[in-house]
Design a protein around this motif. Structure first.
Motif, PDB file in Angstrom:
ATOM      1  N   ILE A  35      28.292 -58.484   3.282  1.00  0.00           N
ATOM      2  CA  ILE A  35      29.449 -59.032   3.980  1.00  0.00           C
ATOM      3  C   ILE A  35      30.632 -59.008   3.018  1.00  0.00           C
ATOM      4  CG2 ILE A  35      30.371 -60.997   5.248  1.00  0.00           C
ATOM      5  CD1 ILE A  35      27.500 -61.910   5.742  1.00  0.00           C
ATOM      6  N   SER A  49      33.983 -59.796   1.371  1.00  0.00           N
ATOM      7  CA  SER A  49      34.828 -60.981   1.308  1.00  0.00           C
ATOM      8  C   SER A  49      35.842 -60.808   0.179  1.00  0.00           C
ATOM      9  CB  SER A  49      33.967 -62.234   1.107  1.00  0.00           C
ATOM     10  OG  SER A  49      34.726 -63.412   1.251  1.00  0.00           O
ATOM     11  N   ARG A  79      33.614 -67.751   4.649  1.00  0.00           N
ATOM     12  CA  ARG A  79      32.225 -67.774   4.173  1.00  0.00           C
ATOM     13  C   ARG A  79      31.540 -69.077   4.574  1.00  0.00           C
ATOM     14  NH1 ARG A  79      34.711 -65.425  -0.496  1.00  0.00           N
ATOM     15  NH2 ARG A  79      34.662 -67.393  -1.636  1.00  0.00           N
ATOM     16  N   TYR A 118      20.959 -61.209   2.188  1.00  0.00           N
ATOM     17  CA  TYR A 118      22.388 -60.955   2.378  1.00  0.00           C
ATOM     18  C   TYR A 118      23.151 -61.337   1.116  1.00  0.00           C
ATOM     19  CZ  TYR A 118      23.556 -65.924   2.745  1.00  0.00           C
ATOM     20  OH  TYR A 118      23.751 -67.253   2.457  1.00  0.00           O
ATOM     21  N   PHE A 174      27.522 -61.976   0.056  1.00  0.00           N
ATOM     22  CA  PHE A 174      28.964 -61.856   0.228  1.00  0.00           C
ATOM     23  C   PHE A 174      29.503 -61.075  -0.978  1.00  0.00           C
ATOM     24  CE2 PHE A 174      28.224 -65.720   2.775  1.00  0.00           C
ATOM     25  CZ  PHE A 174      28.893 -65.368   3.934  1.00  0.00           C
ATOM     26  N   LYS A 187      26.544 -53.354   6.813  1.00  0.00           N
ATOM     27  CA  LYS A 187      27.821 -53.779   6.242  1.00  0.00           C
ATOM     28  C   LYS A 187      28.649 -54.470   7.312  1.00  0.00           C
ATOM     29  CE  LYS A 187      32.393 -53.336   5.484  1.00  0.00           C
ATOM     30  NZ  LYS A 187      33.482 -53.297   6.488  1.00  0.00           N
ATOM     31  N   SER A 188      29.250 -55.613   6.953  1.00  0.00           N
ATOM     32  CA  SER A 188      30.124 -56.351   7.857  1.00  0.00           C
ATOM     33  C   SER A 188      31.249 -56.978   7.046  1.00  0.00           C
ATOM     34  CB  SER A 188      29.334 -57.421   8.627  1.00  0.00           C
ATOM     35  OG  SER A 188      30.177 -58.127   9.512  1.00  0.00           O
ATOM     36  N   ASP A 189      32.198 -57.620   7.725  1.00  0.00           N
ATOM     37  CA  ASP A 189      33.302 -58.331   7.081  1.00  0.00           C
ATOM     38  C   ASP A 189      33.140 -59.824   7.302  1.00  0.00           C
ATOM     39  OD1 ASP A 189      34.436 -55.951   6.269  1.00  0.00           O
ATOM     40  OD2 ASP A 189      35.671 -55.763   8.074  1.00  0.00           O
ATOM     41  N   ASP A 190      33.826 -60.607   6.467  1.00  0.00           N
ATOM     42  CA  ASP A 190      33.658 -62.058   6.564  1.00  0.00           C
ATOM     43  C   ASP A 190      34.440 -62.674   7.723  1.00  0.00           C
ATOM     44  OD1 ASP A 190      36.244 -61.881   5.672  1.00  0.00           O
ATOM     45  OD2 ASP A 190      35.942 -62.982   3.810  1.00  0.00           O
TER      46      ASP A 190
END
Length: 461
Positions: free
Chosen positions: A234, A236, A246, A269, A271, A331-334
């Motif tokens: 994620i 950040s 978060r 996971y 960040f 994969k992702s964004d916060d």
């Protein structure tokens, strides 16, 4: 008997009122426009240099352009000012000794000479050394002005009303106004720009950063090959807004992630943050260390943490993920809420797949519409972008990491990491799987969505 009329006192700064200013010429009105126009031509090299340097500064990253523009502008301005004063002073002397027509001929000749010297200096240094070019021009003008002050500094050239009893005082004041004060201003601006640029380069240039990933960079392994392992990254940052995001995800989406560790699937996971983006963040890094010691879910990679370097941060995170040997990487964004329970259940049913790539796909996007951090158009020699997945959420199998991370050679980065992944994988002809349940629009909300971008209002509730 007292007189009613007041005695007229001379102005306090009578010296400045009696002589011409540095830019004035005592010439007939019918010749003034022509002479002023010719004097203005002496500023043409400076004006062209300023335009060229400003244009070139737009083609470097934003973090570097600011210092370069200030440096080049201050040097160009100083050279232009000195050239203007030099031209004016020489014209005063010619007007005093010659007819107007002869003085104009000498003025034109002098301007051509200054143009030629400026062009020669520029050609010797090349277009990639603009600061050196204008420093050399300033140095030549400084020497010329010093010689000119020794020769043409007589007060008689400053008008008939000039009545200076101490020529040395006049020379000292002229040196202060013409040389020392302008050079001090340009020097202060240059020093400020250099210090600011060094600070930004230190904290925002990924190529200068060394070292391995830090903080919570160790992962536990399932210990058995029958369990499908998933690593969630994620993206950040160091900002307070990202910290709040978060915290929100830990209280919401992450709770859908962790309970799915079982005998069929194992998930972990992190960040991902970059290096401290400024000296202020570095000095206040205890907050990040404290957060890491509490939650054990932060990964700091050797990349800049600014928004324009997001793709490089993702790349460094993928390079670290390659060493962890998980079956799938997500994969992702916060600022994205993800239905991790749905994704993990589907991966568990899918099993291990080779060269698997999934996300919300965009196809046939013209290459010229792909902006980097400053809106530039990057030429990759492709008519259109290859099919790419939206950067807010995508996943792929571990064998895709070999194609993305290796070979370890220089590569171009653009702002969108989804576009970058597609460009790096272009030569392997691997097509992603489309998943329409991932949406970035604020006006889209379906019951089966697995990825939704959260706006700032959600985090303030």
């Amino acid at each position: 008997m007292k007189s009613n009329s007041k005695t007229k006192k001379p102005p306090r700064f009578f010296f400045w009122r009696k002589i011409l200013s540095l830019s004035d010429l005592d010439v007939p009105r019918n010749s003034k426009i022509a002479i002023d126009a010719l004097r203005t031509l002496s500023l043409l090299p400076t004006f062209l240099g300023f335009l060229y340097n400003s244009k070139q500064a737009l083609y470097v990253p934003l973090r570097d352009a600011g210092g370069a523009v200030i440096l080049q502008s201050s040097q160009c301005a100083l050279a232009g000012y000195w050239n203007w004063i030099l031209t004016t002073s020489m014209m005063r002397r010619w007007i005093f000794h010659y007819e107007i027509s002869s003085a104009i001929v000498r003025l034109i000749t002098f301007i051509v000479i200054t143009w030629s010297i400026s062009a020669w200096v520029t050609s010797r240094n090349g277009p990639d050394q603009p600061i050196r070019t204008w420093i050399i021009n300033c140095f030549i003008l400084l020497i010329t002005d010093i010689i000119r002050l020794l020769i043409v500094s007589d007060p008689k050239y400053h008008g008939k009303a000039a009545n200076v009893k101490d020529p040395n005082l006049f020379l000292k004041l002229t040196v202060m106004k013409v040389l020392i004060f302008p050079m001090s201003v340009a020097t202060c601006l240059s020093v400020f720009a250099v210090l600011r640029q060094i600070d930004q380069l230190q904290y925002t240039t990924s190529q200068l950063m060394v070292g391995n990933t830090a903080l919570d960079n160790q992962l536990r392994h399932s210990g058995t090959t029958s369990v499908i392992s998933v690593l969630v990254l994620i993206i950040s940052s160091w900002t307070q807004t990202s910290y709040e995001r978060r915290q929100m995800l830990r209280k919401s989406a992450i709770k859908l992630l962790l309970p799915h560790n079982s005998d069929r699937i194992s998930v972990q996971y992190r960040f991902v943050i970059g290096q401290p983006p400024s000296a202020h963040h570095q000095l206040n890094g205890d907050n990040i260390l404290k957060e890491s010691s509490i939650y054990h879910d932060l990964l700091m990679v050797k990349s800049s943490d600014i928004q324009s370097d997001k793709s490089r941060k993702v790349f460094e995170a993928l390079r670290w993920a390659k060493q962890m040997e998980h079956d799938y990487v997500v994969k992702s964004d916060d600022d994205v809420f993800v239905r991790w329970d749905t994704i993990l259940r589907e991966l568990s049913d899918l099993g291990r797949r080779s060269y698997y790539w999934k996300g919300f796909i965009y196809r046939n996007i013209p290459i010229h519409s792909m902006p980097d951090a400053k809106g530039l158009r990057i030429d990759y020699g492709l008519p259109v972008l290859p099919a790419y997945t939206h950067g807010m959420l995508y996943l792929f199998s571990k064998d895709m990491l070999d194609l993305i991370v290796y070979p370890n050679s220089p590569r171009k980065f653009v702002l969108g990491d989804g576009e970058n992944i597609a460009i790096w994988l272009f030569g392997f002809n691997i097509q992603p799987t489309h998943d329409k349940r991932i949406q970035d629009g604020d006006d889209v909300c379906e019951n089966d969505m697995i990825g939704k971008r959260m706006n700032a209002t959600v985090y303030r509730i």
